[in-house]
Design an enzyme around this catalytic site. Structure first.
Site, PDB file in Angstrom:
ATOM      1  N   ARG A 254       0.705  -1.172  -0.158  1.00 18.44           N
ATOM      2  CA  ARG A 254       0.166   0.040   0.001  1.00 18.44           C
ATOM      3  C   ARG A 254       0.765   1.276   0.103  1.00 18.44           C
ATOM      4  O   ARG A 254       1.844   1.337   0.719  1.00 18.44           O
ATOM      5  CB  ARG A 254      -0.966  -0.062   1.382  1.00 18.44           C
ATOM      6  N   GLU A 283      -4.040   7.368  -5.773  1.00 17.34           N
ATOM      7  CA  GLU A 283      -3.884   6.668  -7.149  1.00 17.34           C
ATOM      8  C   GLU A 283      -5.271   7.262  -7.939  1.00 17.34           C
ATOM      9  O   GLU A 283      -6.330   7.146  -7.452  1.00 17.34           O
ATOM     10  CB  GLU A 283      -4.185   5.262  -6.831  1.00 17.34           C
ATOM     11  N   HIS A 305      -0.723   0.202  -9.783  1.00 18.81           N
ATOM     12  CA  HIS A 305      -1.581  -0.764  -9.152  1.00 18.81           C
ATOM     13  C   HIS A 305      -1.968  -2.008  -9.685  1.00 18.81           C
ATOM     14  O   HIS A 305      -3.306  -2.212  -9.784  1.00 18.81           O
ATOM     15  CB  HIS A 305      -2.827   0.070  -8.316  1.00 18.81           C
TER      16      HIS A 305
HETATM   17  N1  LIG Z   1      -0.786  -4.422  -5.029  1.00 18.13           N
HETATM   18  C1  LIG Z   1      -1.639  -5.213  -5.037  1.00 18.13           C
HETATM   19  O1  LIG Z   1      -2.355  -5.586  -6.103  1.00 18.13           O
HETATM   20  C2  LIG Z   1      -1.868  -6.019  -3.847  1.00 18.13           C
HETATM   21  C3  LIG Z   1      -2.474  -7.416  -3.965  1.00 18.13           C
HETATM   22  C4  LIG Z   1      -2.848  -8.186  -2.997  1.00 18.13           C
HETATM   23  C5  LIG Z   1      -2.393  -7.666  -1.767  1.00 18.13           C
HETATM   24  N2  LIG Z   1      -1.974  -6.355  -1.504  1.00 18.13           N
HETATM   25  C6  LIG Z   1      -1.692  -5.870  -0.218  1.00 18.13           C
HETATM   26  O2  LIG Z   1      -0.750  -6.540   0.417  1.00 18.13           O
HETATM   27  C7  LIG Z   1      -0.533  -6.487   1.700  1.00 18.13           C
HETATM   28  C8  LIG Z   1      -0.472  -7.976   2.389  1.00 18.13           C
HETATM   29  O3  LIG Z   1      -1.506  -8.742   1.988  1.00 18.13           O
HETATM   30  P1  LIG Z   1      -1.708 -10.321   2.730  1.00 18.13           P
HETATM   31  O4  LIG Z   1      -2.574 -10.979   2.053  1.00 18.13           O
HETATM   32  O5  LIG Z   1      -0.143 -10.769   2.797  1.00 18.13           O
HETATM   33  O6  LIG Z   1      -1.836  -9.965   4.183  1.00 18.13           O
HETATM   34  P2  LIG Z   1      -1.653 -10.876   5.404  1.00 18.13           P
HETATM   35  O7  LIG Z   1      -2.842 -10.237   6.470  1.00 18.13           O
HETATM   36  O8  LIG Z   1      -1.831 -12.404   5.197  1.00 18.13           O
HETATM   37  O9  LIG Z   1      -0.158 -10.523   5.795  1.00 18.13           O
HETATM   38  C9  LIG Z   1       0.127  -9.250   6.703  1.00 18.13           C
HETATM   39  C10 LIG Z   1       1.316  -9.738   7.443  1.00 18.13           C
HETATM   40  O10 LIG Z   1       1.799  -8.405   7.755  1.00 18.13           O
HETATM   41  C11 LIG Z   1       2.265  -8.534   9.179  1.00 18.13           C
HETATM   42  N3  LIG Z   1       2.560  -7.191   9.864  1.00 18.13           N
HETATM   43  C12 LIG Z   1       1.554  -6.321  10.360  1.00 18.13           C
HETATM   44  N4  LIG Z   1       2.019  -5.304  10.855  1.00 18.13           N
HETATM   45  C13 LIG Z   1       3.254  -5.632  10.660  1.00 18.13           C
HETATM   46  C14 LIG Z   1       4.318  -4.672  11.305  1.00 18.13           C
HETATM   47  N5  LIG Z   1       4.189  -3.558  11.945  1.00 18.13           N
HETATM   48  N6  LIG Z   1       5.521  -5.324  10.987  1.00 18.13           N
HETATM   49  C15 LIG Z   1       5.874  -6.305  10.332  1.00 18.13           C
HETATM   50  N7  LIG Z   1       4.793  -7.292   9.990  1.00 18.13           N
HETATM   51  C16 LIG Z   1       3.620  -6.860  10.229  1.00 18.13           C
HETATM   52  C17 LIG Z   1       1.235  -9.542   9.760  1.00 18.13           C
HETATM   53  O11 LIG Z   1       1.602 -10.287  10.870  1.00 18.13           O
HETATM   54  C18 LIG Z   1       0.840 -10.492   8.697  1.00 18.13           C
HETATM   55  O12 LIG Z   1       1.739 -11.657   8.621  1.00 18.13           O
HETATM   56  C19 LIG Z   1      -2.178  -5.869   2.257  1.00 18.13           C
HETATM   57  O13 LIG Z   1      -2.201  -4.503   2.161  1.00 18.13           O
HETATM   58  C20 LIG Z   1      -2.848  -6.246   0.742  1.00 18.13           C
HETATM   59  O14 LIG Z   1      -3.902  -5.032   0.491  1.00 18.13           O
HETATM   60  C21 LIG Z   1      -1.800  -5.712  -2.614  1.00 18.13           C
HETATM   61  O1  LIG Z   2      -5.566  -5.359  -1.768  1.00 22.33           O
HETATM   62  C1  LIG Z   2      -5.764  -5.786  -2.721  1.00 22.33           C
HETATM   63  O2  LIG Z   2      -6.559  -6.917  -2.982  1.00 22.33           O
HETATM   64  C2  LIG Z   2      -5.204  -5.156  -3.848  1.00 22.33           C
HETATM   65  O3  LIG Z   2      -4.572  -3.975  -3.593  1.00 22.33           O
HETATM   66  C3  LIG Z   2      -5.620  -5.392  -5.095  1.00 22.33           C
HETATM   67  O4  LIG Z   2      -6.710  -3.980  -5.297  1.00 22.33           O
HETATM   68  P1  LIG Z   2      -7.424  -3.952  -6.574  1.00 22.33           P
HETATM   69  O5  LIG Z   2      -8.565  -4.980  -6.363  1.00 22.33           O
HETATM   70  O6  LIG Z   2      -7.769  -2.455  -6.853  1.00 22.33           O
HETATM   71  O7  LIG Z   2      -6.538  -4.290  -7.675  1.00 22.33           O
END
Ligand SMILES: NC(=O)c1ccc[n+]([C@@H]2O[C@H](COP(=O)([O-])OP(=O)(O)OC[C@H]3O[C@@H](n4cnc5c(N)ncnc54)[C@H](O)[C@@H]3O)[C@@H](O)[C@H]2O)c1
Ligand SMILES: O=C(O)[C@H](O)COP(=O)(O)O
Length: 622
Positions: A254, A283, A305
């Protein structure tokens, strides 16, 4: 009468009617969501895809919708949620819910669901794509070549094999990235205070306790935490200054986990060598902002993104959330609610019939004991749900608790304009002054025989001040001593017991009477003295009013010792011909439970109450 003779059970609310009506519930989709899941919803609901809505436009149209499905672009603010008077579910077709005011949703009883793992492969692969692109200057190479330049000597990269990747946040995406990076020959070091050391060890990841252990040693750094107060600006100037000047950083989590001003400075000043960025604080980035300057920076490979933007991930998340929306709008339970406890699919399947049973027990309670009067005997009472048998072993009984609250209040109010669900059940119970205790009885002599017969038994017990207006009144036999007391001092207890057989639900006890009926449809429950002629009389009254009887059952007293009860003199005088003498007599009490079709008017109830020996009549609609 056999339960099978009872009217077909009404399962899961209104969805069948909805298919036939022009006023089908509406679902708003203001972003691009894959068609696979939406097709599931289109069969039953009006699904409106309206891309590009402004915040004001969203607030203006949301009152018409029961469901809202978003990705990361739509800001689901407290104002949107307050305007969404009919909203029951906000679904995030993805993982991050930082664009949704989850607390406001909870307060409004709106379930927020997401797809916790539908796009994690896509996000991890995109992270690896940026890792390699940053290492090998793929972005600049592509741009310069397209501009007619051939800059081989300026675009010498670095290898990732044998290098150290630091991961902050070893959750679902972080762990996938770790495995992929190990596959590329990298060493992986991670920081996550909540990660399982065993899982990390098994995956070949070294966990470190603090940022200070990670930052100076990594060649690449990637963050995979949610955006929280504790992760906002996690990497600022002091942290970036501690990294190797050859290090490269990645953000597919994020915007905001790296401070964008600090990151810009780190790249300009040469504190680090490069960055791969998929996400930004705004964004698209606002022109001139640090985010926009980062996106355009020559040392940055930037993508708009795209982490979750694969065909496969979009199908996954769409199916995940649309299935949940469907289930919630049918009155069922979500599998990945963000503002409610996680319910595993298997647990969910086991609980489903008990959710129906307990909701009906609650509704039966209110209509039978409290006469359906708002504020009647519900508020101020203490309820106890006792689970015996298999059910006693289930720890996540929040759906059962919510089902009871829903059942208790559904016939007397619209819960203040809100649906009762696992999200807001506690709030609504508190508002109504209903206290509910849950008891798990694993080894119980009293319930033992019933539990031997049925897998589980649920008892609903209610204690509280006696309601002088309640119908039916406590029978004379029930608490003769209490009747002598002033009413404000009197306490009484009511009991309903039920069980599940296969998927069918049954009531096995109602107050002091042993019963066995299916709690569905319209029921007439008569409390009477079990005397010859009663059934004929009741049949005659109902027939005369055009009310058809679909089943009938006589429930005797549960306790054999109480089967014959002394009727006090006053009742004896009222009941004239049934009784044997003015000073009291012996009479057997019973409940006559009738399933009926057709309208049961006040006249019908009045006529039934006129009969000798009928102590009271309640009308229950389940
Ligand atoms: N760019 C994209 O399109 C995209 C796609 C999927 C997920 N994401 C983002 O990726 C992130 C992670 O997703 P996920 O499914 O792995 O989540 P998740 O909840 O499985 O994992 C998050 C991890 O972060 C850890 N955490 C929380 N606070 C912390 C800190 N201060 N220091 C260290 N570790 C910490 C938690 O313990 C957990 O293991 C989310 O923000 C999600 O929105 C982005
Ligand atoms: O948190 C998520 O699942 C990702 O950031 C994906 O976001 P989007 O659905 O807008 O592509």
């Amino acid at each position: 009468m056999a339960p099978s003779a009872i009217t077909t059970e009404l399962t899961n609310g209104s969805s069948v009617g909805a298919t036939l009506s022009d006023n089908r519930p509406r679902i708003l989709v203001p972003e691009k969501v894959s068609a696979e899941g939406l097709a599931l919803l289109q069969e039953l609901y009006n699904v409106d895809t309206r891309k590009g809505l402004t915040a004001d436009e969203l607030i203006n149209i949301i009152p018409a919708y029961q469901g809202l499905i978003v990705r990361s672009e739509t800001k689901v603010t407290a104002a949107v949620l307050a305007a969404g008077q009919k909203l029951r579910v906000v679904a995030r077709a993805g993982v991050g819910v930082d664009n949704i005011d989850v607390d406001a949703a909870t307060g409004n009883g709106i379930i927020v669901v997401n797809s916790p793992s539908g796009n994690i492969v896509a996000a991890a692969e995109h992270t690896v794509a940026l890792l390699l692109a940053v290492a090998r200057n793929v972005g600049r190479a592509d741009a310069t070549l397209k501009a007619g330049l051939w800059e081989r000597s300026k675009l010498v990269g670095v290898e990732v094999g044998r290098k150290t990747l630091g991961i902050i946040g070893l959750g679902k995406v972080g762990m996938k990235v770790a495995r992929m990076a190990i596959g590329l020959g990298m060493r992986v070091t991670a920081l996550d205070p909540y990660a399982s050391p065993d899982m990390a060890r098994q995956a070949g990841v070294q966990l470190v306790p603090a940022l200070a252990d990670l930052l100076p040693v990594v060649d690449f750094l990637t963050i995979h935490t949610p955006l929280l107060a504790s992760t906002l600006n996690l990497l600022g100037e002091p942290e970036l200054q501690r990294m190797k000047p050859t290090a490269r950083v990645l953000n597919v989590a994020r915007g905001g986990v790296y401070n964008e001003d600090a990151l810009l400075k780190a790249l300009d000043e040469g504190w680090i060598a490069g960055a791969g960025l998929d996400v930004f604080t705004a964004e698209p980035p606002k022109p001139g902002s640090a985010a926009a300057r980062l996106a355009a920076h020559p040392k940055v490979v930037s993508t708009p993104h795209l982490g979750a933007s694969t065909v496969e991930a979009q199908e996954n998340v769409s199916m995940d959330v649309c299935t949940q929306v469907l289930e919630i709008l049918r009155g069922g339970l979500p599998t990945a609610a963000v503002n409610a406890p996680l319910i595993l699919p298997e647990e969910y399947r086991r609980l489903q019939p008990y959710v129906r049973l307990i909701e009906r027990m609650g509704s039966l309670y209110t209509q039978h004991f409290a006469g359906g009067r708002a504020g009647g005997m519900i508020g101020g009472r203490r309820f106890e749900l006792v689970y015996r048998g298999e059910l006693a072993g289930i720890s996540n009984t929040r759906p059962l608790f919510a089902a009871l609250v829903k059942g208790l209040v559904s016939s007397i109010s619209d819960a203040g304009g809100r649906d009762v669900n696992i999200v807001n059940a506690t709030i609504i119970a508190r508002e109504r002054g209903i206290a509910i205790d849950e008891k798990h009885v694993r080894d119980d002599a009293a319930g033992g025989s019933v539990v031997t017969t049925y897998a589980s038994l649920v008892t609903l017990r209610s204690r509280g001040p006696k309601d002088p207006e309640a119908t039916p009144p406590s029978s004379p036999a029930a608490q003769p001593e209490q009747q002598q007391q002033p009413q404000h001092q009197a306490e009484e207890e009511q009991v309903i017991e039920g069980y599940v057989s296969g998927k069918a639900i049954f009531i096995s006890k109602l107050d002091r009477f042993a019963a066995n009926f299916h709690p569905a449809g319209t029921l007439l429950i008569l409390h009477n003295y079990d005397e010859p002629g009663k059934i004929g009389y009741v049949g005659g009254v109902l027939g005369g009013h055009g009310v058809n009887i679909s089943f009938m059952q006589v429930a005797g007293l549960n306790d054999a010792a109480a089967a014959v009860a002394a009727v006090p003199a006053a009742a004896a005088v009222d009941d004239g011909p049934l009784l044997l003498g003015g000073g009291g007599h012996k009479a057997r009490e019973a409940l006559m439970i009738l399933g009926v079709d057709g309208e049961v008017t006040q006249d019908v109830l009045d006529d039934l109450r006129k009969a000798e020996g009928i102590l009271d009549v309640s009308l229950v609609k389940l």
